[in-house]
Enzyme design. Sequence first.
Site, PDB file in Angstrom:
ATOM      1  N   SER A  36       0.802  -1.227   0.000  1.00  0.00           N
ATOM      2  CA  SER A  36       0.000   0.000   0.000  1.00  0.00           C
ATOM      3  C   SER A  36       0.829   1.269   0.000  1.00  0.00           C
ATOM      4  CB  SER A  36      -0.938   0.014   1.213  1.00  0.00           C
ATOM      5  OG  SER A  36      -0.207   0.166   2.422  1.00  0.00           O
ATOM      6  N   LYS A  55       0.908   4.754   6.866  1.00  0.00           N
ATOM      7  CA  LYS A  55       0.310   5.572   5.805  1.00  0.00           C
ATOM      8  C   LYS A  55       0.991   6.941   5.788  1.00  0.00           C
ATOM      9  CE  LYS A  55      -2.814   2.384   5.011  1.00  0.00           C
ATOM     10  NZ  LYS A  55      -2.721   1.545   3.797  1.00  0.00           N
TER      11      LYS A  55
END
Length: 264
Positions: A76, A147
């Site tokens: 990701s 993230k």
Amino acid sequence: MDTEAQHTERDRSSTPEDGAEEEGSRSARRYRLLRHRGRRGPMSLRTAGLTGAACAVFVLLLSHFVIQPFQIPSSSMEPTLQVGDRVLVNKLAYRFDAEPRRGDVIVFDGTGSFVQEEVTENPVSSVVREGLAVLGLAEPAETDFVKRVVGVGGDRVVCCDKGGRVEVNGVPVDERYLHPDGVPSEVAFDIVVPKGTLWVMGDHRSNSRDSRDHLGQPGGGMVPVDMVVGRVDWIGWPAGRWSGIAATDAFSGVPGAPPGGAHG
């Protein structure tokens, strides 16, 4: 006949009794040395054990308070971080009243934001996994995520403008760190980040479950600042990828959040 020379010659040599005595003395010294080494053996093992325990405690304290290894479990965050990378999380980055900034790559506990239900795990396997995770030898807990911060408290984050870019406080962001095969977002959104929370997204947007995926859930996909573990500052392993995580200037033109996060 030179008797004095004969006496002198005899004095230089040892008699059989003298040789036996000297040999016995050497044997005694060797015996005492072996005994001394034998006594030192258990002490050396104890010392090694204490040293190992002290090192383990030091590593645990270091990981808990200063720098924690973290294994990247998914794609990701590609291309910035790749599957299997061991990164070092700076746990002091947001101490002393400092807070995450736009563009920072962070690790956070997603309990209550990304993970709505409490994750249960066998107590024994949990302890083993946590111990290995501290050393970066196992994947992190299911509630830990990595993230990039795109919006901070008060920001209005919109996707997307006519050029397909994410806007923050009315300014389009040139996100050069994104995966080349993706787009800034295939999901449209227009949100205002509540104070004390963060809007986070992966760098590989088409392969990242991030704040966008939790818009309809409690918390709206926002991550509380106090759930942030730290900032990812370095890639420590594999050796071929040793590097720091470069700061991005993508948000340098973004103004501070206006009162209420409202924009015309």
